[in-house]
Design a protein around this motif. Structure first.
Motif, PDB file in Angstrom:
ATOM      1  N   ALA A   6      45.824  23.536 -29.210  1.00 32.04           N
ATOM      2  CA  ALA A   6      45.158  24.493 -28.313  1.00 32.04           C
ATOM      3  C   ALA A   6      43.704  24.756 -28.697  1.00 32.04           C
ATOM      4  CB  ALA A   6      45.931  25.803 -28.235  1.00 32.04           C
ATOM      5  N   GLN A   7      43.138  23.919 -29.522  1.00 34.66           N
ATOM      6  CA  GLN A   7      41.751  24.087 -29.951  1.00 34.66           C
ATOM      7  C   GLN A   7      40.833  23.232 -29.083  1.00 34.66           C
ATOM      8  OE1 GLN A   7      41.011  22.777 -33.967  1.00 34.66           O
ATOM      9  NE2 GLN A   7      38.915  23.496 -33.979  1.00 34.66           N
ATOM     10  N   THR A   8      39.622  23.710 -28.884  1.00 41.77           N
ATOM     11  CA  THR A   8      38.582  22.962 -28.188  1.00 41.77           C
ATOM     12  C   THR A   8      37.572  22.507 -29.225  1.00 41.77           C
ATOM     13  OG1 THR A   8      38.873  24.310 -26.213  1.00 41.77           O
ATOM     14  CG2 THR A   8      36.812  23.107 -26.407  1.00 41.77           C
ATOM     15  N   LEU A   9      37.079  21.309 -29.052  1.00 44.19           N
ATOM     16  CA  LEU A   9      36.141  20.749 -30.019  1.00 44.19           C
ATOM     17  C   LEU A   9      34.940  20.187 -29.270  1.00 44.19           C
ATOM     18  CD1 LEU A   9      35.687  19.868 -33.009  1.00 44.19           C
ATOM     19  CD2 LEU A   9      36.815  17.735 -32.400  1.00 44.19           C
ATOM     20  N   ASP A  10      33.753  20.577 -29.690  1.00 39.48           N
ATOM     21  CA  ASP A  10      32.516  20.047 -29.114  1.00 39.48           C
ATOM     22  C   ASP A  10      31.881  19.107 -30.130  1.00 39.48           C
ATOM     23  OD1 ASP A  10      32.657  21.544 -26.737  1.00 39.48           O
ATOM     24  OD2 ASP A  10      31.791  23.292 -27.733  1.00 39.48           O
ATOM     25  N   LEU A  11      31.660  17.866 -29.707  1.00 40.19           N
ATOM     26  CA  LEU A  11      31.028  16.875 -30.574  1.00 40.19           C
ATOM     27  C   LEU A  11      29.789  16.319 -29.879  1.00 40.19           C
ATOM     28  CD1 LEU A  11      34.121  14.810 -31.759  1.00 40.19           C
ATOM     29  CD2 LEU A  11      32.785  16.416 -33.097  1.00 40.19           C
ATOM     30  N   PRO A  12      28.620  16.544 -30.428  1.00 38.98           N
ATOM     31  CA  PRO A  12      27.431  15.932 -29.830  1.00 38.98           C
ATOM     32  C   PRO A  12      27.416  14.430 -30.140  1.00 38.98           C
ATOM     33  CG  PRO A  12      26.834  17.248 -31.755  1.00 38.98           C
ATOM     34  CD  PRO A  12      28.306  17.419 -31.547  1.00 38.98           C
ATOM     35  N   VAL A  13      27.190  13.632 -29.106  1.00 35.00           N
ATOM     36  CA  VAL A  13      27.127  12.178 -29.277  1.00 35.00           C
ATOM     37  C   VAL A  13      25.893  11.646 -28.563  1.00 35.00           C
ATOM     38  CG1 VAL A  13      29.624  11.875 -29.523  1.00 35.00           C
ATOM     39  CG2 VAL A  13      28.584  11.733 -27.263  1.00 35.00           C
ATOM     40  N   ALA A  14      25.460  10.488 -28.974  1.00 31.71           N
ATOM     41  CA  ALA A  14      24.317   9.845 -28.342  1.00 31.71           C
ATOM     42  C   ALA A  14      24.732   9.310 -26.969  1.00 31.71           C
ATOM     43  CB  ALA A  14      23.819   8.698 -29.218  1.00 31.71           C
ATOM     44  N   PRO A  15      23.817   9.289 -26.024  1.00 32.12           N
ATOM     45  CA  PRO A  15      24.144   8.696 -24.723  1.00 32.12           C
ATOM     46  C   PRO A  15      24.534   7.225 -24.895  1.00 32.12           C
ATOM     47  CG  PRO A  15      22.063   9.890 -24.625  1.00 32.12           C
ATOM     48  CD  PRO A  15      22.461   9.823 -26.064  1.00 32.12           C
ATOM     49  N   GLY A  16      25.399   6.769 -23.996  1.00 30.88           N
ATOM     50  CA  GLY A  16      25.817   5.373 -24.042  1.00 30.88           C
ATOM     51  C   GLY A  16      27.326   5.236 -24.043  1.00 30.88           C
ATOM     52  N   ALA A  17      27.781   4.036 -24.324  1.00 29.13           N
ATOM     53  CA  ALA A  17      29.211   3.736 -24.313  1.00 29.13           C
ATOM     54  C   ALA A  17      29.854   4.136 -25.640  1.00 29.13           C
ATOM     55  CB  ALA A  17      29.427   2.252 -24.053  1.00 29.13           C
ATOM     56  N   HIS A  18      31.029   4.731 -25.542  1.00 27.47           N
ATOM     57  CA  HIS A  18      31.783   5.151 -26.722  1.00 27.47           C
ATOM     58  C   HIS A  18      33.251   4.810 -26.519  1.00 27.47           C
ATOM     59  CE1 HIS A  18      28.492   7.529 -28.480  1.00 27.47           C
ATOM     60  NE2 HIS A  18      28.187   7.820 -27.214  1.00 27.47           N
ATOM     61  N   SER A  19      33.959   4.614 -27.613  1.00 31.83           N
ATOM     62  CA  SER A  19      35.402   4.409 -27.595  1.00 31.83           C
ATOM     63  C   SER A  19      36.034   5.597 -28.312  1.00 31.83           C
ATOM     64  CB  SER A  19      35.757   3.102 -28.304  1.00 31.83           C
ATOM     65  OG  SER A  19      37.148   2.917 -28.303  1.00 31.83           O
ATOM     66  N   VAL A  20      37.024   6.231 -27.666  1.00 33.66           N
ATOM     67  CA  VAL A  20      37.640   7.435 -28.219  1.00 33.66           C
ATOM     68  C   VAL A  20      39.139   7.200 -28.373  1.00 33.66           C
ATOM     69  CG1 VAL A  20      38.027   9.907 -27.887  1.00 33.66           C
ATOM     70  CG2 VAL A  20      35.919   8.857 -27.060  1.00 33.66           C
ATOM     71  N   GLN A  21      39.666   7.666 -29.502  1.00 29.37           N
ATOM     72  CA  GLN A  21      41.094   7.542 -29.771  1.00 29.37           C
ATOM     73  C   GLN A  21      41.550   8.777 -30.535  1.00 29.37           C
ATOM     74  OE1 GLN A  21      42.273   4.405 -32.526  1.00 29.37           O
ATOM     75  NE2 GLN A  21      44.049   3.976 -31.236  1.00 29.37           N
ATOM     76  N   MET A  22      42.730   9.288 -30.199  1.00 26.30           N
ATOM     77  CA  MET A  22      43.322  10.422 -30.910  1.00 26.30           C
ATOM     78  C   MET A  22      44.409   9.883 -31.835  1.00 26.30           C
ATOM     79  SD  MET A  22      42.026  13.357 -29.904  1.00 26.30           S
ATOM     80  CE  MET A  22      43.262  14.492 -30.475  1.00 26.30           C
ATOM     81  N   ALA A  23      44.567  10.522 -32.987  1.00 23.65           N
ATOM     82  CA  ALA A  23      45.619  10.121 -33.920  1.00 23.65           C
ATOM     83  C   ALA A  23      46.281  11.362 -34.492  1.00 23.65           C
ATOM     84  CB  ALA A  23      45.040   9.273 -35.045  1.00 23.65           C
ATOM     85  N   ILE A  24      47.590  11.253 -34.708  1.00 22.36           N
ATOM     86  CA  ILE A  24      48.348  12.300 -35.374  1.00 22.36           C
ATOM     87  C   ILE A  24      49.293  11.599 -36.341  1.00 22.36           C
ATOM     88  CG2 ILE A  24      49.970  12.390 -33.445  1.00 22.36           C
ATOM     89  CD1 ILE A  24      50.536  15.294 -34.220  1.00 22.36           C
ATOM     90  N   ASP A  25      49.084  11.797 -37.607  1.00 22.04           N
ATOM     91  CA  ASP A  25      49.864  11.118 -38.643  1.00 22.04           C
ATOM     92  C   ASP A  25      49.873   9.614 -38.384  1.00 22.04           C
ATOM     93  OD1 ASP A  25      50.393  13.491 -39.976  1.00 22.04           O
ATOM     94  OD2 ASP A  25      52.182  13.893 -38.805  1.00 22.04           O
ATOM     95  N   TRP A  26      51.041   9.057 -38.124  1.00 22.26           N
ATOM     96  CA  TRP A  26      51.169   7.614 -37.912  1.00 22.26           C
ATOM     97  C   TRP A  26      50.915   7.218 -36.457  1.00 22.26           C
ATOM     98  CZ3 TRP A  26      54.940  11.163 -37.920  1.00 22.26           C
ATOM     99  CH2 TRP A  26      55.749  11.216 -36.810  1.00 22.26           C
TER     100      TRP A  26
END
Length: 139
Positions: free
Chosen positions: A8-28
């Motif tokens: 239930a947390q919100t996270l703000d991450l500043p990133v550079a403009p352009g293409a990015h790959s995002v993935q979430m992980a929890i333990d394994w």
């Protein structure tokens, strides 16, 4: 790893403009990587949730790459968001139905020990289906 996030947390991450790959992980377990393209000054919203449509044994073994759902909600306007519906856990519904049928047969034949074992086994899919119903109601 870029950051950690709690339920239930919100996270703000500043990133550079352009293409990015995002993935979430929890333990394994993790989500499949998604590609996003960030324009200058753009804010990108991403959502994550457990993949409740995946059977538990598959999720913790061969399906660990899809254990978490990660998606980018599309917005209709500034105030109304559209979310992907939670997938129906069909495998768990069928499993629960079969276990309940076996429970009825065990009780009918007076096999109390087997009935107790089957009832305990039926708790797992029942709990997952209950969590799925709860999550759908919260939306």
């Amino acid at each position: 790893m870029v950051a950690k996030i709690r339920p239930a947390q919100t996270l703000d991450l500043p990133v550079a403009p352009g293409a990015h790959s995002v993935q979430m992980a929890i333990d394994w377990g993790r989500s499949p990587a998604i590609s996003i393209d960030v324009a200058p000054g753009e804010t990108v919203d991403l959502r994550c949730a457990p993949n409740t449509a995946q059977p538990v044994l598959i999720g913790i073994t061969v399906g660990r790459g899809k254990y978490v759902r990660l998606w980018r909600p599309e917005t209709l306007d500034a105030h109304e968001e559209v979310e992907a519906p939670l997938p129906v856990p069909w495998f768990r519904l069928v499993t629960l139905g079969l276990l309940l049928a076996a429970l009825g047969i065990a009780i009918a034949y007076g096999s109390i020990a087997e009935a107790v074992i089957i009832a305990v086994l039926a708790l797992v899919p029942a709990a997952v289906i209950g969590a799925w119903i709860y999550a759908r109601r919260r939306r």
